[in-house]
Design a protein around this motif. Structure first.
Motif, PDB file in Angstrom:
ATOM      1  N   PHE A 139       0.883  -1.049   0.053  1.00 43.08           N
ATOM      2  CA  PHE A 139       0.039  -0.038   0.012  1.00 43.08           C
ATOM      3  C   PHE A 139       0.892   1.202  -0.025  1.00 43.08           C
ATOM      4  O   PHE A 139       0.651   2.114  -0.633  1.00 43.08           O
ATOM      5  N   ASN A 140       1.876   1.386   0.726  1.00 44.50           N
ATOM      6  CA  ASN A 140       3.033   2.464   1.038  1.00 44.50           C
ATOM      7  C   ASN A 140       3.420   2.640  -0.467  1.00 44.50           C
ATOM      8  O   ASN A 140       3.730   3.793  -0.990  1.00 44.50           O
ATOM      9  N   HIS A 141       3.946   1.416  -1.146  1.00 50.56           N
ATOM     10  CA  HIS A 141       4.433   1.618  -2.490  1.00 50.56           C
ATOM     11  C   HIS A 141       3.669   2.259  -3.417  1.00 50.56           C
ATOM     12  O   HIS A 141       4.331   3.109  -4.229  1.00 50.56           O
ATOM     13  N   TYR A 142       2.536   1.991  -3.357  1.00 58.32           N
ATOM     14  CA  TYR A 142       1.488   2.709  -4.536  1.00 58.32           C
ATOM     15  C   TYR A 142       0.948   4.008  -3.730  1.00 58.32           C
ATOM     16  O   TYR A 142       0.149   4.669  -4.293  1.00 58.32           O
ATOM     17  N   LYS A 143       1.373   4.290  -2.605  1.00 59.48           N
ATOM     18  CA  LYS A 143       0.713   5.405  -2.110  1.00 59.48           C
ATOM     19  C   LYS A 143      -0.702   5.646  -2.020  1.00 59.48           C
ATOM     20  O   LYS A 143      -1.356   6.544  -2.178  1.00 59.48           O
TER      21      LYS A 143
END
Length: 314
Positions: A139-143
Motif C-alpha cells: 500500500f505504501n509503495h503505491y501511496k
C-alpha cells in the motif's frame, strides 16, 4: 472446546501433516515442490488471466518478505480498490466481475505471498503481524490512501485483519463469504472434500469439492478451473491457516468502516451465526444473503454480486 472447533483443528492438522510428509523440494520455492510443477501452474495462470475482459498490467514489487505480484486495471484517476482473493484462488479469480470493478476504480489485485500465484516468498512463513506489514508495504509503495477493499473467503479474513489495525487508510470494505472471520467453518464435514483433495489430489475429488463450495460449478470457466486444480494438486499448504481465528467482539466493534457482507444461502463456511455476529458487532455494516449461491459467490451469482458491490462502493 466444541466438537465443531475440535474437528476443524483436527482437519487442519491432518492437512498440514499430510503435506509436510511430501518429498523435499528440489528447488527453492515455498509453494511448489518442483520447477516443472511451478512452470505448469504459471502457464495456466497466464491463460486464466486473459479471462479478464479489461486492459491490465502486471507488476512485481520488492518487499521485506519477497516479491509481491500485483495486477493493475481501471482508470488511473479512479478511486483505489484493493482485491484480496480466496485461498489458492489467486487474483485471476476476479474474472467474472473485474469489468464492473475496474470501470470507475483503479484496481490493485494482489496475489497472497504464501499461496499459489506469482508472489514469491523468500523469507520464513509470515506470522499474522508479518502479513499486516507485508500488505502495508505494498500500500505504501503505491501511496494508497482512503482505498476500498473487496475480499473473498480467506481474503475476507485478511481484510478484517487489516481493518482492525489502529493505523490504516481503508475506506469501504466488501466481504464475500469471509472465512474464519465471524465463526469457525460451519459445515466441516461438507468441506472435508477439500482436505482429501489436498492429501490425495485427483480430478474426481476436485469436482466433488467444487460441488460442495458452489451451487453452479458449471459456470466456472474451464480455463480457470484448470489453474485452480493445479493449485490444489501441486501447492503445499501452510500453517498460517491455524492462525485464522474468528475475530473477537471487541475487534469487530473496532472496525468503524462501512462494511458490506455478502453470504450465499448455501455457504458451507458461514451460517446464520456469522450473519448475527456481523450485524451485532460491526457498527456500520450492511448484510445481504445471496440466494442460490454457495461459497463461490462471484461464480454462482456474478451479476447479483457485481451489482451489489458496485452500488455499495459508489
Amino acid at each position: 472446546m466444541t466438537t465443531r472447533k475440535l474437528l476443524f483443528k483436527l482437519t487442519l492438522f491432518l492437512l498440514l501433516a499430510g503435506c509436510a510428509s511430501s518429498k523435499k523440494a528440489k528447488f527453492d520455492d515455498y509453494t511448489f515442490q518442483t520447477k516443472k510443477e511451478k512452470e505448469a501452474y504459471i502457464n495456466s495462470y497466464n491463460k486464466a488471466l486473459k479471462l479478464w475482459d479489461v486492459p491490465y498490467t502486471e507488476e512485481n514489487i520488492k518487499t521485506s518478505y519477497g516479491t509481491a505480484h500485483v495486477i493493475l486495471a481501471g482508470p488511473k484517476d479512479g478511486k483505489d480498490l484493493v482485491l484480496l482473493h480466496g485461498m489458492d484462488a489467486s487474483s485471476t479469480m476476479w474474472y467474472p466481475g473485474i469489468k464492473s470493478l475496474a470501470k470507475n476504480h483503479r484496481v490493485y489485485a494482489i496475489d497472497f505471498i504464501m499461496e499459489p500465484g506469482k508472489s514469491t516468498l523468500t523469507s520464513k512463513p509470515l506470522s499474522t503481524e508479518d502479513i499486516v506489514i507485508w500488505y502495508n508495504e505494498i500500500f505504501n509503495h503505491y501511496k494508497l490512501k482512503n482505498y476500498d477493499i473487496v475480499a473473498a473467503s480467506r481474503g475476507g479474513w485478511i481484510a478484517m485483519l487489516l481493518a482492525t489495525q489502529k493505523r490504516n487508510s481503508i475506506d469501504k470494505i466488501v466481504l464475500l463469504s469471509p472465512a474464519q472471520t465471524f465463526k469457525f467453518i460451519d459445515k466441516p464435514r461438507k468441506t472435508s472434500s477439500a482436505l482429501f483433495l489436498k492429501l490425495f489430489p485427483s480430478e474426481k475429488k476436485f469436482e466433488k469439492t467444487l460441488r460442495a463450495f458452489s451451487t453452479h460449478p458449471e459456470k466456472i470457466s474451464p480455463i480457470y478451473k484448470k489453474q485452480f486444480y493445479l493449485a490444489n494438486k501441486y501447492a503445499k499448504s501452510n500453517s498460517n491457516m491455524l492462525r485464522m481465528m474468528p475475530f473477537s467482539d471487541d475487534e469487530l466493534k473496532s472496525v468503524k468502516n462501512p462494511v458490506l457482507v455478502l453470504i450465499g444461502d448455501h455457504d458451507v463456511i458461514n451460517s446464520e451465526e456469522s450473519i448475527e455476529r456481523a450485524q451485532k458487532y460491526l457498527p456500520n455494516s450492511k448484510i445481504k444473503i445471496v440466494k442460490d449461491a454457495g461459497h463461490f459467490l462471484t461464480i454462482d451469482q456474478s451479476k447479483i454480486v457485481n451489482d451489489a458491490v458496485v452500488n455499495f462502493l459508489e
